[in-house]
Design an enzyme around this catalytic site. Structure first.
Site, PDB file in Angstrom:
ATOM      1  N   ASN A   9      51.942  33.697  35.484  1.00 21.55           N
ATOM      2  CA  ASN A   9      51.276  33.607  36.785  1.00 21.55           C
ATOM      3  C   ASN A   9      51.309  32.143  37.215  1.00 21.55           C
ATOM      4  OD1 ASN A   9      49.559  33.618  38.968  1.00 21.55           O
ATOM      5  ND2 ASN A   9      47.700  34.029  37.779  1.00 21.55           N
ATOM      6  N   TRP A  10      52.183  31.866  38.177  1.00 21.92           N
ATOM      7  CA  TRP A  10      52.354  30.467  38.598  1.00 21.92           C
ATOM      8  C   TRP A  10      51.226  29.990  39.509  1.00 21.92           C
ATOM      9  CZ3 TRP A  10      58.306  30.095  40.087  1.00 21.92           C
ATOM     10  CH2 TRP A  10      59.074  30.360  38.933  1.00 21.92           C
ATOM     11  N   LYS A  11      50.394  30.892  39.954  1.00 25.15           N
ATOM     12  CA  LYS A  11      49.276  30.545  40.849  1.00 25.15           C
ATOM     13  C   LYS A  11      49.788  29.747  42.067  1.00 25.15           C
ATOM     14  CE  LYS A  11      46.285  30.632  36.867  1.00 25.15           C
ATOM     15  NZ  LYS A  11      45.010  30.309  36.287  1.00 25.15           N
ATOM     16  N   HIS A  96      42.585  39.215  39.948  1.00 21.93           N
ATOM     17  CA  HIS A  96      42.530  38.004  39.120  1.00 21.93           C
ATOM     18  C   HIS A  96      41.156  37.344  39.306  1.00 21.93           C
ATOM     19  CE1 HIS A  96      43.307  34.018  37.535  1.00 21.93           C
ATOM     20  NE2 HIS A  96      44.316  34.559  36.878  1.00 21.93           N
ATOM     21  N   GLU A  98      40.281  34.403  39.694  1.00 22.89           N
ATOM     22  CA  GLU A  98      40.211  33.386  40.752  1.00 22.89           C
ATOM     23  C   GLU A  98      40.064  34.055  42.119  1.00 22.89           C
ATOM     24  OE1 GLU A  98      43.726  31.326  39.481  1.00 22.89           O
ATOM     25  OE2 GLU A  98      42.623  30.654  37.718  1.00 22.89           O
ATOM     26  N   GLU A 166      41.061  39.017  30.700  1.00 22.55           N
ATOM     27  CA  GLU A 166      41.069  37.555  30.816  1.00 22.55           C
ATOM     28  C   GLU A 166      39.629  37.051  30.871  1.00 22.55           C
ATOM     29  OE1 GLU A 166      45.008  36.121  32.563  1.00 22.55           O
ATOM     30  OE2 GLU A 166      43.720  36.554  34.252  1.00 22.55           O
ATOM     31  N   GLY A 172      42.410  28.526  31.917  1.00 25.91           N
ATOM     32  CA  GLY A 172      42.670  27.149  32.328  1.00 25.91           C
ATOM     33  C   GLY A 172      41.737  26.134  31.705  1.00 25.91           C
ATOM     34  N   SER A 212      44.399  30.688  28.365  1.00 25.96           N
ATOM     35  CA  SER A 212      44.897  29.574  27.548  1.00 25.96           C
ATOM     36  C   SER A 212      45.810  30.016  26.409  1.00 25.96           C
ATOM     37  CB  SER A 212      43.733  28.726  27.028  1.00 25.96           C
ATOM     38  OG  SER A 212      42.996  28.193  28.116  1.00 25.96           O
ATOM     39  N   GLY A 233      48.983  31.566  32.440  1.00 25.71           N
ATOM     40  CA  GLY A 233      48.850  30.665  33.581  1.00 25.71           C
ATOM     41  C   GLY A 233      49.561  29.347  33.317  1.00 25.71           C
ATOM     42  N   GLY A 234      48.798  28.341  32.905  1.00 22.41           N
ATOM     43  CA  GLY A 234      49.317  26.980  32.743  1.00 22.41           C
ATOM     44  C   GLY A 234      50.619  26.895  31.967  1.00 22.41           C
TER      45      GLY A 234
HETATM   46  C1  PEP Z   1      45.580  33.153  34.232  1.00 20.18           C
HETATM   47  O1  PEP Z   1      45.222  32.548  35.213  1.00 20.18           O
HETATM   48  O2  PEP Z   1      45.923  34.348  34.340  1.00 20.18           O
HETATM   49  C2  PEP Z   1      45.562  32.455  32.955  1.00 20.18           C
HETATM   50  C3  PEP Z   1      45.492  33.166  31.869  1.00 20.18           C
HETATM   51  O3  PEP Z   1      45.591  31.077  32.995  1.00 20.18           O
HETATM   52  P1  PEP Z   1      45.734  30.072  31.734  1.00 20.18           P
HETATM   53  O4  PEP Z   1      46.812  30.636  30.847  1.00 20.18           O
HETATM   54  O5  PEP Z   1      46.086  28.766  32.332  1.00 20.18           O
HETATM   55  O6  PEP Z   1      44.408  30.066  31.038  1.00 20.18           O
END
Ligand code: PEP
Length: 250
Positions: A9-11, A96, A98, A166, A172, A212, A233-234
């Protein structure tokens, strides 16, 4: 046997040129190797088309980060499932944290989006997870259960659905749920699905973990019995890290 699924997920990251470059690097690093894992990448809306061209001849799926629940009309700033379908998206992420936290998504609007995506013939990744306050208050299971029940309201067939657990406190933040903590919640989600849809559906449903995930913890997380891959994500913004995580699943 459930096939694992890893999605990046590049957000709100990467321009069109940067997205093309990252997608090309991912494809190159995956190479011809046979990987026993479904792989997807979810760029922001304006980047979907170009990334779609980069991945169109391979097995990597194009994933959208959200969709609207109406066919079309006066919804400034929104994007319909038909538009996403026309770009070649096969999956849509809904709910999600966010979106829930910053854009007022509720279980009801997540359910509307999910139903629309499925009706369009697309597959859905529905995100669920508790906040730190909820975990510390001992209500993780009840929060996640109501997200599952309300998010899947009116859905009879789960074949187009993937869930992503999640924990919000792990997204993040660099904090990861331990494999045991995550697997315990995944097992309780599976029990809810068993209760709603029966044993066969519960056995087949894929539940990703997100929060993470990194190359250094992916193998341990993905080896847990109820964890069927990850929403990343990251670490999905670097081809090396993302591909290492895919290999940990496959
Ligand atoms: C996400 O936003 O779906 C996520 C899991 O982010 P991160 O891996 O950066 O925690």
């Amino acid at each position: 046997m459930r096939k694992k699924i890893v999605v990046g997920n590049w957000k709100m990251n990467k321009t069109v040129a940067e997205g093309r470059e990252l997608a090309s690097a991912i494809i190159e690093q995956l190479g011809e190797d046979v990987i026993d894992c479904e792989v997807g990448i979810a760029p922001a809306y304006p980047v979907l088309g170009e990334v779609g061209k980069v991945i169109e001849n391979g097995d990597v799926r194009l994933v959208a980060q959200n969709c609207h629940y109406e066919d079309d009309g006066a919804y400034t700033g929104e994007v319909s499932t038909r538009m996403l379908d026309s770009l070649g998206c096969s999956y849509i992420i809904v709910g999600h944290s966010e979106r829930r936290q910053y854009f007022g998504e509720t279980n009801r609007t997540v359910n509307l989006r999910l139903k629309k995506a499925l009706a369009e013939g697309m597959q859905v990744i529905m995100c669920i997870g508790e906040t730190l306050e909820e975990r510390e208050g001992g209500i993780t299971e009840s929060i996640v259960t109501s997200q599952v029940r309300e998010g899947l309201a009116d859905i009879d067939d789960l074949s187009g659905v993937v869930l992503a657990y999640e924990p919000v406190w792990a997204i993040g933040t660099g904090k990861t749920a331990t494999p045991e903590q995550a697997d315990a919640v995944h097992a309780s989600i599976r029990a809810t699905i068993r209760d709603m849809y029966g044993e066969a559906a519960a056995k087949e449903l894929r539940i990703q973990y997100g929060g993470s995930v990194k190359p250094s913890n992916a193998v341990e997380l993905f080896s847990m019995p109820n964890i069927d891959g990850g929403l990343i994500g990251g670490a999905s913004l670097k081809a090396d890290d993302f591909v290492a995580i895919v290999r940990a699943a496959g």
